[in-house]
Enzyme design. Structure first.
Site, PDB file in Angstrom:
ATOM      1  N   GLU A 180       0.830  -1.210   0.000  1.00 11.56           N
ATOM      2  CA  GLU A 180       0.000   0.000   0.000  1.00 11.56           C
ATOM      3  C   GLU A 180       0.865   1.263   0.000  1.00 11.56           C
ATOM      4  OE1 GLU A 180      -3.697   1.862   2.662  1.00 11.56           O
ATOM      5  OE2 GLU A 180      -2.475   0.248   3.472  1.00 11.56           O
ATOM      6  N   LYS A 185      -8.408   4.971  -2.699  1.00 13.34           N
ATOM      7  CA  LYS A 185      -9.039   4.381  -1.516  1.00 13.34           C
ATOM      8  C   LYS A 185     -10.251   5.215  -1.114  1.00 13.34           C
ATOM      9  CE  LYS A 185      -7.672   2.613   3.045  1.00 13.34           C
ATOM     10  NZ  LYS A 185      -6.522   2.488   3.989  1.00 13.34           N
ATOM     11  N   CYS A 230      -6.050  -2.245   2.146  1.00  9.37           N
ATOM     12  CA  CYS A 230      -6.131  -2.330   3.597  1.00  9.37           C
ATOM     13  C   CYS A 230      -7.576  -2.517   4.091  1.00  9.37           C
ATOM     14  CB  CYS A 230      -5.471  -1.103   4.212  1.00  9.37           C
ATOM     15  SG  CYS A 230      -4.920  -1.285   5.912  1.00  9.37           S
TER      16      CYS A 230
END
Length: 346
Positions: free
Chosen positions: A47, A129, A163
């Site tokens: 990430e 995200k 995540c």
């Protein structure tokens, strides 16, 4: 190279360079070469690996983090830009699909962005995200639904989440409903402690089972020197350890190969794509096991924008008897009737 019904994939667990985005990029390019040398057709990175994950925001009070946040801006990635050009060239040269996490800078905002480059170097997906987690909300803006897509690549149908997006079941379902074959998960690693690695394992194995796809997961790593640099407090340094589980999971929820929990390295495995059908024959969450007449997902996948308006020079037609405010006369053409006025730019 894998067989006709298999794809060889690689997941990379390495440390960034906390001083230089360019140096981190060099590490990425070297790892792409390493994975390709081992015959991988897809390689995944952690990430926001370029330039680095904002570990500082987890252990530093917000009032003291301004300088580090600004430094992240300075090294962040523009899309497209020099970093994407370099990664695209490496993907094209090695004929490998690359999934890379970056801190993307879009004018005054940073985003947690996942980039998917096809084996010909084309950037086929750049998604942000949708909800930064806890301390991350001080660092990144929010993405939109346009990135909840699955893209066709040389390695198969690829989807990606970062995540704790995996704890949003509807985000996962959006990718499941678009029939991903290889799901790339990315976590920061070197965070929270050993319990985080256990949570990651539960999360990615469950997604593989529920989606009936393979999961390729990459987490980052920090050296002892980097941990010491990020926090002078020994108590806080514990929060910058553990949390590493670079792994490749089959559609039945099993590890294809042993995972990597500590140190740097590359996990490589051959994925037998026929196992997807084997799993879905018994349980297809978006097919014969779904009940869309009872339960369904509504997804707004339009790109979000702070400004919507009429483009410059957009034609605006007046009625036949409407006068031109500049002349006071009807705006007509003797041959064709009312003419088309152009909105002035300004």
């Amino acid at each position: 190279m894998a067989g006709p019904h298999a794809v060889r994939v690689a997941a990379v667990q390495i440390a960034p360079d906390l001083d230089s985005g360019h140096a981190t990029l060099e590490r990425v390019l070297a790892a792409i070469t390493d994975a390709a040398t081992q015959g991988a057709q897809l390689v995944a990175f952690p990430e926001t690996f370029v330039p680095w994950y904002p570990y500082f925001s987890f252990v530093m009070p917000p009032v003291l983090s301004g300088a580090e946040h600004l430094r992240l801006y300075e090294h962040a990635v523009t899309v497209p830009g020099p970093v994407t050009e370099a990664v695209a060239a490496a993907a094209r040269r090695h004929r490998i699909v690359v999934v890379l996490g970056v801190n993307e800078r879009d004018h005054g905002t940073l985003y947690n962005t996942q980039l998917v480059f096809d084996a010909d170097g084309t950037l086929v997906l750049g998604r942000r995200k949708i909800t930064p987690t806890f301390h991350e909300r001080m660092i990144w803006g929010q993405g939109d639904g346009s990135g909840l897509r699955v893209v066709e690549t040389a390695a198969g149908r690829v989807g990606a989440l970062a995540c704790w997006e995996h704890y949003n079941p509807l985000a996962r379902y959006a990718l499941m409903a678009r029939h991903e074959e290889i799901h790339v998960a990315q976590f920061p690693g070197a965070l929270v402690g050993p319990i985080f690695a256990d949570q990651i394992e539960v999360t990615i194995r469950h997604h593989a089972l529920e989606s009936g796809c393979f999961v390729v997961n990459a987490t980052g790593w920090l050296t002892e020197e980097q941990v010491a640099r990020l926090s002078p407090d020994p108590r806080l340094r514990k929060a910058l350890t553990g949390g590493c589980l670079t792994a490749i999971i089959a559609p039945d929820g099993s590890h294809v190969v042993p995972p990597l929990r500590e140190g740097e390295g590359i996990v490589v495995a051959d994925l037998d794509l026929t196992l997807i059908t084997k799993r879905k024959r018994m349980m297809d969450s978006v097919g014969h096991y779904a009940r869309p007449e009872l339960l369904s997902l509504h997804l707004d996948d339009r790109p979000a924008t702070p400004l919507r308006g009429i483009a410059p020079n957009h034609p605006i037609r007046r009625s036949d008897n409407e006068s031109d405010p500049a002349t006071g006369h009807a705006d007509t053409d003797p041959d064709h009737g009312p003419s088309v006025l152009r909105r002035a730019t300004g």
